[in-house]
Motif scaffolding. Structure first.
Motif, PDB file in Angstrom:
ATOM      1  N   LEU A 101       0.849  -1.199   0.000  1.00  0.00           N
ATOM      2  CA  LEU A 101       0.000   0.000   0.000  1.00  0.00           C
ATOM      3  C   LEU A 101       0.884   1.249   0.000  1.00  0.00           C
ATOM      4  N   TYR A 102       1.949   1.230   0.779  1.00  0.00           N
ATOM      5  CA  TYR A 102       2.904   2.347   0.759  1.00  0.00           C
ATOM      6  C   TYR A 102       3.568   2.458  -0.612  1.00  0.00           C
ATOM      7  N   ALA A 103       3.919   1.329  -1.204  1.00  0.00           N
ATOM      8  CA  ALA A 103       4.576   1.340  -2.516  1.00  0.00           C
ATOM      9  C   ALA A 103       3.677   1.993  -3.566  1.00  0.00           C
ATOM     10  N   LYS A 104       2.385   1.743  -3.462  1.00  0.00           N
ATOM     11  CA  LYS A 104       1.435   2.363  -4.391  1.00  0.00           C
ATOM     12  C   LYS A 104       1.359   3.878  -4.163  1.00  0.00           C
ATOM     13  N   ALA A 105       1.454   4.299  -2.902  1.00  0.00           N
ATOM     14  CA  ALA A 105       1.374   5.718  -2.548  1.00  0.00           C
ATOM     15  C   ALA A 105       2.700   6.458  -2.783  1.00  0.00           C
TER      16      ALA A 105
END
Length: 183
Positions: free
Chosen positions: A148-152
């Motif tokens: 989720l962080y990687a997407k953000a």
């Protein structure tokens, strides 16, 4: 002069002295004498308040020099990244290294204290390398949170480790290697 590393602890009763101190010891050992690792005690570690931790971080940022490295573990990483997205320090940072941090927002954890942020890439200090780490055997924060962080933060380097727990088995050698690679 040694390069500064600021390590932001996770949350929970006794975390500073009984858990994350092992991460700090491993990181300092792996980095060697060329780096000075600072490990301040965050206020109310057993019941963290975003505003109190953010204020403590802003106070720490004042004493950092250009090129300083920021490392955050667990909730400390979550608070660190949100604080940087809201208010970048005046100095140029050498890198941001986030370990096993809970993601706040859709797909992650809810928070009354921290607002969700879908796109950190536009809000984080420009040009700062970002590294995200998570152990596949983390029983505290689901490993899906790192994605989720990687997407953000699309420009972030993501590293997941098999057979490593929430504390990365207290082995910071991979993190230290990445820190040395940026500065």
């Amino acid at each position: 002069m040694a390069k500064q590393v600021l390590f932001v602890q996770g949350a929970g009763e006794g975390v500073h002295d009984r858990w994350d101190n092992k991460l700090v010891a491993s990181l300092a050992r792996e980095l060697g004498e060329s780096y000075a690792v600072r490990y301040p005690r965050m206020p109310g570690e057993d019941d963290p308040s975003y505003s109190a931790w953010k204020a403590a971080l802003m106070g720490e940022f004042v004493s950092l020099e250009a090129g300083a490295i920021l490392v955050g573990h667990s909730v400390g990483g979550t608070i660190l990244i949100h604080a940087l997205a809201e208010q970048s320090p005046e100095l140029r940072l050498g890198g941001l290294f986030i370990i096993a941090a809970p993601f706040i927002g859709e797909g992650g954890w809810p928070s009354d204290d921290i607002h969700d942020c879908k796109d950190f890439s536009e809000r984080l200090p420009p040009g700062v390398p970002v590294y995200l780490y998570h152990g596949a055997d983390d029983a505290i924060v689901p490993p899906a949170h790192v994605h989720l962080y990687a997407k953000a933060i699309p420009h972030a380097v993501v590293r997941t480790f098999e057979r490593r727990d929430h504390q990365l088995n207290n082995d910071m050698s991979d993190v230290a290697q990445d820190i040395r690679s940026v500065g």
